[in-house]
Every structure is written in C-alpha cells, then in structure tokens.
Design an enzyme around this catalytic site. Structure first.
Site, PDB file in Angstrom:
ATOM      1  CE1 TYR A   1       9.342  -2.467   0.557  1.00 39.31           C
ATOM      2  CE2 TYR A   1       7.271  -1.353   1.029  1.00 39.31           C
ATOM      3  CZ  TYR A   1       8.000  -2.515   0.878  1.00 39.31           C
ATOM      4  OH  TYR A   1       7.377  -3.720   1.055  1.00 39.31           O
TER       5      TYR A   1
ATOM      6  CB  ALA B   1      -0.935   0.003   1.209  1.00 36.23           C
TER       7      ALA B   1
ATOM      8  CE  LYS C   1       6.117  -7.748   9.389  1.00 34.26           C
ATOM      9  NZ  LYS C   1       7.372  -7.223   8.860  1.00 34.26           N
TER      10      LYS C   1
END
Length: 173
Positions: free
Chosen positions: A122, A92, A165
C-alpha cells in the site's frame, strides 16, 4: 461540488451538490465524474480497507492495481478536461517502517521518504502515485498538492473509536 464513491455514504447524508455512485477504476466513470474542467479536483479514493486488509499481504496485488488504476484514470481525465489543480491524498505508509516505529523520532520529514522502503505494498503504491502526480505536473502543467495522512480513525466505523476520518468526511461534504 461533485462526489464519487462505490456507494452512498452510510453514516450521514452527502453534502455534495452532485453525487455519482461509481467505480473510479473504470475510465468511463472518471469521464463522467470530470465531465468538464473543474477549478479543483480532490482525489481521495484508494483501495484501503484498514490495517487488517492492508498489512496481511493477502490483498497486495488488488490494493496496488486498484489504487494505481484510479490514479492513472483520474490524472488522465483531469489532463484531458483541463482541470489543472489536483489534490492527492497520500499516506504516511510511504515512510520506512523503521522510522515509523522509532519511539525517539519526533516526527517524519520529507527527507525521510528516501531511500524508499515503505512499510507495505500500500505504501509503495502511494509513493508510486505521488511520483505519478508530480510527473503529470512536470509534463502536463497540472498544479499538484499532496498530503500524507497519518493515523486517522472513524468513530462510526465498526470497532473504531475517535473522530471521523478526514478523507471520507471531505468526500461526503
């Protein structure tokens, strides 16, 4: 299933049938990992060390170079080995920072990605790599799927709380 990482998983045993300790920035490691045509490839690797690593600006060149190199290598090896279906784990962070920080914004939409102003280098690398994957799909017939992960945490990482994660968990399995 084959997994590849710089080291063996720290927090649990891998459930992969085959696990390679190697660096996907190295084309030879990518060739070893994709040594034949696989039905599906899940590309979850990136140079990502958390917000303290990503957002300082001190690691931008390494983050961009390392992640781009991994994606360039993996796409080319998949193309040459005729592995046509590939999933790419994006972020995102590709969305403009002002939209991400808007408390009145109920969610992010595909149309929010452009005009592009990612929140970090990034994010720029992830956006570049999305375009790279779609270019390989158009030019080389790969079937590409991309997911943009949002705020994910790891209860077993130092200083973190929450659930495991998803990208590393998938890689370990």
């Amino acid at each position: 299933m084959r997994g590849v990482d710089l080291k063996f998983p720290r927090f649990s045993e891998t459930e992969a049938d085959d696990f390679i300790v190697g660096d996907l920035r190295d084309l030879a490691t990518c060739r070893e990992a994709v040594d034949r045509g696989f039905d599906e490839v899940y590309q979850l690797a990136a140079d990502m060390g958390g917000a303290g690593y990503i957002f300082t600006g001190e690691n931008d060149a390494d983050v961009m170079y390392n992640s781009a190199q991994i994606n360039l290598n993996m796409l080319e090896v998949c193309r040459r080995r005729n592995s046509k279906r590939i999933f790419y784990s994006s972020s995102a962070c590709i969305y403009p920072e002002h939209i991400q920080r808007d408390a009145n914004n109920p969610g992010l939409a595909e149309s929010d990605a452009y005009p592009a102003t990612p929140d970090s280098e990034y994010g720029w690398e992830k956006l570049f790599s999305e375009r790279l994957y779609y270019s390989y799909a158009r030019n080389h017939g790969l079937v590409v799927r991309i997911a943009r992960y949002h705020n994910i945490s790891d209860q077993r990482a130092p200083g973190m709380t929450g659930v495991r994660k998803p990208p590393p968990r998938c890689a370990e399995r």
